[in-house]
Write a protein that holds these residues in place. Structure first.
Motif, mmCIF file in Angstrom:
data_model
loop_
_atom_site.group_PDB
_atom_site.id
_atom_site.type_symbol
_atom_site.label_atom_id
_atom_site.label_comp_id
_atom_site.label_asym_id
_atom_site.label_seq_id
_atom_site.Cartn_x
_atom_site.Cartn_y
_atom_site.Cartn_z
ATOM 1 N N MET A 106 0.816 -1.208 0.000
ATOM 2 C CA MET A 106 0.000 0.000 0.000
ATOM 3 C C MET A 106 0.854 1.264 0.000
ATOM 4 O O MET A 106 0.453 2.306 -0.527
ATOM 5 C CB MET A 106 -0.931 0.035 1.219
ATOM 6 C CG MET A 106 -2.059 -0.959 1.174
ATOM 7 S SD MET A 106 -3.209 -0.723 2.547
ATOM 8 C CE MET A 106 -4.151 0.683 1.961
ATOM 9 N N PHE A 107 2.045 1.187 0.621
ATOM 10 C CA PHE A 107 2.898 2.362 0.758
ATOM 11 C C PHE A 107 3.771 2.625 -0.466
ATOM 12 O O PHE A 107 4.279 3.729 -0.629
ATOM 13 C CB PHE A 107 3.830 2.192 1.972
ATOM 14 C CG PHE A 107 3.113 2.169 3.287
ATOM 15 C CD1 PHE A 107 1.816 2.620 3.420
ATOM 16 C CD2 PHE A 107 3.766 1.677 4.411
ATOM 17 C CE1 PHE A 107 1.165 2.600 4.637
ATOM 18 C CE2 PHE A 107 3.129 1.649 5.646
ATOM 19 C CZ PHE A 107 1.820 2.112 5.760
ATOM 20 N N VAL A 108 3.931 1.615 -1.307
ATOM 21 C CA VAL A 108 4.883 1.743 -2.421
ATOM 22 C C VAL A 108 4.541 2.900 -3.354
ATOM 23 O O VAL A 108 5.415 3.729 -3.654
ATOM 24 C CB VAL A 108 5.007 0.416 -3.188
ATOM 25 C CG1 VAL A 108 5.816 0.615 -4.477
ATOM 26 C CG2 VAL A 108 5.673 -0.639 -2.303
ATOM 27 N N PRO A 109 3.298 3.020 -3.866
ATOM 28 C CA PRO A 109 3.029 4.143 -4.773
ATOM 29 C C PRO A 109 3.206 5.504 -4.105
ATOM 30 O O PRO A 109 3.672 6.455 -4.746
ATOM 31 C CB PRO A 109 1.573 3.918 -5.201
ATOM 32 C CG PRO A 109 0.993 3.004 -4.176
ATOM 33 C CD PRO A 109 2.119 2.155 -3.707
ATOM 34 N N LEU A 110 2.880 5.598 -2.815
ATOM 35 C CA LEU A 110 3.077 6.854 -2.091
ATOM 36 C C LEU A 110 4.555 7.188 -1.957
ATOM 37 O O LEU A 110 4.970 8.333 -2.171
ATOM 38 C CB LEU A 110 2.419 6.757 -0.718
ATOM 39 C CG LEU A 110 0.893 6.638 -0.720
ATOM 40 C CD1 LEU A 110 0.388 6.177 0.647
ATOM 41 C CD2 LEU A 110 0.254 7.950 -1.112
#
Length: 208
Positions: A98-102
């Protein structure tokens, strides 16, 4: 660093509950979803959020938060911090999907002052508190010599995107959201930036 005076003040650990609510508000429920995954037996998601707000370090720390007051009540919040000019490359394989694109978007804007949270309580919206906090963010960034501001917003948050665009922010990149079981109508995270004019100090008379 720019001095913070009323109607603003620096947050303290005692503001943890308000900070948790502001973070969840800005993230449109994402924070609460993540805290639910992190909660242990006998611990609520809000307990996790408050505990993280009380930390002395980390992105979501009271030390990075500024509150907008009405009387003595915190009605709006800005959480932000300077990004390193030359950060070490992030290892995306080691972080939750979930954090990768951010993180990928954040990694595109080194050297900026990053606005992690901007939120106003429902009953106090429409009074320009968000604009005030954005102006404060710009002053802080300038005082630190940062060349710009950056933030990430959901593609479906059209009101926020219009506000940021009106204030000089430009959309520079997008990444598809990874939602898991988080329920949200958006499909992409949008990176927006605003350039700042950094004033060069004039040499003193007779220097050189």
């Amino acid at each position: 660093m720019l001095s913070i005076d009323r109607p603003f003040r620096q947050a303290t650990p005692d503001d943890a509950q308000d900070l948790a609510e502001f973070v969840n508000m800005a993230g449109e429920g994402l924070a609460l979803y993540l805290w639910e995954q992190m909660a242990t037996a006998g611990e609520s998601a809000w307990d996790v959020g408050c505990s993280r707000a009380k930390r002395d370090s980390g992105a979501f720390s009271y030390r990075n938060a500024i509150l907008r007051l009405v009387d003595d009540d915190a009605v709006a919040c800005l959480i932000g911090y300077p990004l390193e000019d030359a950060p070490a490359p992030a290892d995306y394989s080691e972080m939750p999907p979930m954090f990768v694109p951010l993180q990928q978007l954040e990694d595109m804007v080194p050297g900026t002052w990053y606005i992690n949270v901007l939120a106003t309580k429902q009953a106090h919206r429409g009074h320009g508190y968000g604009n005030e906090l954005l102006a404060l963010a710009e002053g802080i960034a300038t005082s630190l010599g940062k060349h710009g501001l950056s933030l990430i917003v959901a593609d479906t948050n059209l009101g926020a995107r219009r506000l940021y665009s009106h204030l000089g922010y430009q959309e520079v990149a997008q990444r598809a959201m990874v939602k898991e079981r988080w329920v949200h109508p958006g499909t992409h995270w949008v990176l927006m930036t605003k350039s700042l004019q950094i004033e060069n100090k004039q040499p003193e008379a007779g220097a050189g």
